[in-house]
Design a protein around this motif. Structure first.
Motif, PDB file in Angstrom:
ATOM      1  N   ALA A 184       0.588  -1.252   0.414  1.00 17.95           N
ATOM      2  CA  ALA A 184      -0.305  -0.359   0.039  1.00 17.95           C
ATOM      3  C   ALA A 184       0.887   0.922  -0.469  1.00 17.95           C
ATOM      4  O   ALA A 184       1.904   1.386   0.332  1.00 17.95           O
ATOM      5  CB  ALA A 184      -1.143  -0.102   0.689  1.00 17.95           C
ATOM      6  N   CYS A 185       0.261   2.149  -0.362  1.00 17.94           N
ATOM      7  CA  CYS A 185       1.053   3.417  -0.266  1.00 17.94           C
ATOM      8  C   CYS A 185       0.239   4.809   0.168  1.00 17.94           C
ATOM      9  O   CYS A 185      -1.071   4.594   0.207  1.00 17.94           O
ATOM     10  CB  CYS A 185       1.652   3.634  -1.449  1.00 17.94           C
ATOM     11  N   ILE A 244       4.190  -0.791   3.590  1.00 14.75           N
ATOM     12  CA  ILE A 244       3.536   0.192   2.906  1.00 14.75           C
ATOM     13  C   ILE A 244       5.057   1.673   2.000  1.00 14.75           C
ATOM     14  O   ILE A 244       6.088   1.800   2.747  1.00 14.75           O
ATOM     15  CB  ILE A 244       3.001   0.784   4.541  1.00 14.75           C
ATOM     16  N   PHE A 245       4.859   2.340   1.016  1.00  9.27           N
ATOM     17  CA  PHE A 245       5.414   3.682   1.162  1.00  9.27           C
ATOM     18  C   PHE A 245       4.888   4.455   1.410  1.00  9.27           C
ATOM     19  O   PHE A 245       3.822   4.888   0.990  1.00  9.27           O
ATOM     20  CB  PHE A 245       5.576   2.472  -0.481  1.00  9.27           C
ATOM     21  N   VAL A 273       8.736   1.968   3.971  1.00  6.23           N
ATOM     22  CA  VAL A 273       9.696   2.941   2.671  1.00  6.23           C
ATOM     23  C   VAL A 273       9.256   4.664   3.399  1.00  6.23           C
ATOM     24  O   VAL A 273       8.090   4.498   2.377  1.00  6.23           O
ATOM     25  CB  VAL A 273       9.890   2.877   2.023  1.00  6.23           C
ATOM     26  N   GLY A 274      10.359   5.437   3.609  1.00  5.70           N
ATOM     27  CA  GLY A 274       9.705   6.604   3.493  1.00  5.70           C
ATOM     28  C   GLY A 274      10.272   7.702   2.597  1.00  5.70           C
ATOM     29  O   GLY A 274      10.576   7.216   1.374  1.00  5.70           O
ATOM     30  N   THR A 289      14.927   3.044   6.307  1.00 10.43           N
ATOM     31  CA  THR A 289      14.638   2.934   4.444  1.00 10.43           C
ATOM     32  C   THR A 289      13.972   4.324   3.804  1.00 10.43           C
ATOM     33  O   THR A 289      12.538   4.126   4.039  1.00 10.43           O
ATOM     34  CB  THR A 289      14.377   1.684   3.837  1.00 10.43           C
ATOM     35  N   THR A 290      14.400   4.822   3.520  1.00 15.26           N
ATOM     36  CA  THR A 290      13.801   6.425   2.846  1.00 15.26           C
ATOM     37  C   THR A 290      14.481   6.940   1.356  1.00 15.26           C
ATOM     38  O   THR A 290      15.624   5.892   1.068  1.00 15.26           O
ATOM     39  CB  THR A 290      13.832   6.849   3.355  1.00 15.26           C
ATOM     40  N   ILE A 291      13.670   7.576   0.443  1.00 15.03           N
ATOM     41  CA  ILE A 291      14.010   8.153  -0.610  1.00 15.03           C
ATOM     42  C   ILE A 291      14.965   9.613  -0.322  1.00 15.03           C
ATOM     43  O   ILE A 291      13.770  10.184  -0.050  1.00 15.03           O
ATOM     44  CB  ILE A 291      12.762   7.819  -1.749  1.00 15.03           C
TER      45      ILE A 291
END
Lengths: 337, 337
Positions: A184-185, A244-245, A273-274, A289-291
């Motif tokens: 999901a996001c 989840i993003f 992931v953030g 963990t992130t962009i």
């Protein structure tokens, strides 16, 4: 002590007021070096601070930039603001800061205020695209501007933007490569184009692995922690997804909290992931963990382009590349649902 | 379209330039209401934006305040900045923001810059006390200023400060009432007076319960997460304390991380109390017990006092009261060491 005026300087140096004014504004053609020297010496002796109003009337420059952002309390923007201010300061510009709360009427009010203050340029991190009335106002007032973070790259605007499509793609690729299939996001407001860009990239990465994103797996947030916390409850209770993003780190913080309350372990039961890599992200346990985006550098770059626009009327745009930073919050799913 | 000037307005309204200028600067005594009306109507029709330089030469007011803070990236300051900007904006002032990094030479440079910009006042959240050379400069330039967050309450300065001694006391009282006897604290830089005020209050509360604070239990931090994380390692490995009071929330984040790495459970094995109650504090798991200050309101109040100083030359100081917010990170010690 009374403040020294141009008149006082002229009297002290034994020259005319016009001469002092010409020295001040660096229009010294035809002036003898000796005269110039004399004026400068008096100015130095009395620690003369030229009157900005008087100087402004001549140079038409205020040496001030305006920065319009949605809200300095949102942890993304202090980094941006710091980059803008550092670069501006090094170029001897001051920075006026304005919080628009993403409200069109507040933006208009600030635009008017900044025009009244005769700013030399405006850095906009506030809306997707300028309304035509705003653009007319800026062009009438001859105020160059630059879009940063928010907006679309367009030929006639300078801008410093992130490749948000790529950011979404990186997040999706990372999760599918770990083996996630039910994902999901939590997206940002749909009215902001970077939300749609991130979603598009994310969807494409999933599609490449044959994973579909159903409408119930797209949850609209507001980039704040509280709403992400509330809205992730249903999603987490149903246990229908393994990952989840979140479209920014602050919303990932909200998901962490809800997962903790429901006894869901990150990353064993749920990968997250953030987006952004704000400084406090390393405070989360496990680490997120992130962009990552180079927010500080984007702020600096925006000022550089604005000055180019101001001095050479050059329109230029830069697209920054996001990167994936893998930390502890993402792993292969325990069960392949 | 060309920008309208005062001259154009005068011509259009059929009045003199002086008349327009008087309307603009609200010096309309003796002017017929009809004339005033006529000028205002033309201004409205052409959406006239007065030139701030020209207006400034008459009113000697720039309608700009300067805000000097150490660093907007430190999560305490965005709240303060937002409070300052909201209040300034409501009073129709713009806000120039300056990051001094607590460096004296940067502060001096900004002071000079703000003087050149002819700001109407300065809000200082940057140093404990103004150096006398800075004070002379401000007084020569006739720029009123106000100290906020940092500094000492003094008769001749306006200031908005927190009762830091009380904040430290509340933290100490809370921990001793829970039964803690072996307590450490991670303080801020000793060169900043609020560090010493918090420490004094903390020490007093402990003393009231017969608890002593030995030098090895006072660890100097820098208000950043990283150093608190590093420096808490020794302390936590020795297992000599059951509770830690961090002098700001960000340093408490660092202690959380180290405790997590060493397998120390919060609050079962270790109680933690922070300071500030920054917005992201609720992201910590378990949620952080902390000493709350109304940072946003302090920012607003600073602008109010600055305007009083500016308009009525009134010097006034406000001391805010901190409060204890008990959440999940503090409990009675498992073992009474």
């Amino acid at each position: 002590m009374r403040r020294w005026t141009i008149k006082d300087i002229a009297k002290q140096a034994g020259v005319s007021i016009t001469t002092v004014s010409r020295v001040l504004n660096e229009k010294e053609e035809g002036m003898s070096p000796k005269t110039r020297e004399k004026v400068l010496k008096v100015m130095e002796e009395v620690d003369f601070q030229p009157n900005q109003f008087a100087r402004g009337l001549v140079t038409k420059r205020s040496k001030i930039f305006g920065l319009i952002i949605p809200n300095i309390s949102n942890p993304y923007f202090p980094e941006l603001c710091r980059g803008v201010e550092d670069e501006a300061n090094e170029r001897e510009y001051s920075l006026i800061i304005c919080n628009s709360d993403d409200q069109s009427d507040k933006e208009k009010r600030y635009l008017r205020l900044l025009e009244e203050q005769q700013v030399d340029g405006i850095i906009f991190s506030a809306k997707d695209s300028l309304e035509s009335s705003d653009e007319e106002q800026l062009s009438r007032a001859k105020i160059p501007f630059i879009l940063v973070d928010r907006g679309k790259s367009e030929k006639n605007h300078s801008s410093v933007l992130l490749d948000n499509d790529k950011g979404g793609y990186l997040a999706g690729k990372h999760l599918t490569e770990l083996g996630h299939r039910k994902i999901a996001c939590i997206i940002g407001p749909k009215s902001i184009s970077l939300t749609n860009d991130r979603l598009e990239g994310f969807r494409r990465a999933l599609a490449e692995s044959g994973v579909e994103l159903s409408p119930s797996q797209i949850i609209e947030g507001d980039f704040q922690m509280e709403m992400a916390y509330q809205k992730s409850k249903d999603l987490l209770m149903k246990k229908e997804v393994t990952a989840i993003f979140a479209f920014n780190d602050v919303m990932a913080f909200g998901v962490y909290r809800m997962a903790h309350e429901l006894g869901i372990h990150i990353p064993r039961d749920l990968s997250i992931v953030g987006f952004d890599d704000i400084p406090l992200v390393s405070a989360l346990i496990p680490m997120l963990t992130t962009i990552r985006q180079d927010t500080y550098l984007m702020g600096r770059e925006a000022v550089k382009l604005l000055i180019q626009k101001l001095e050479n009327n050059e329109t230029q745009s830069i697209m920054f590349n996001p990167t994936l930073v893998v930390r502890e919050s993402s792993t292969s799913p325990k069960l392949l649902l």
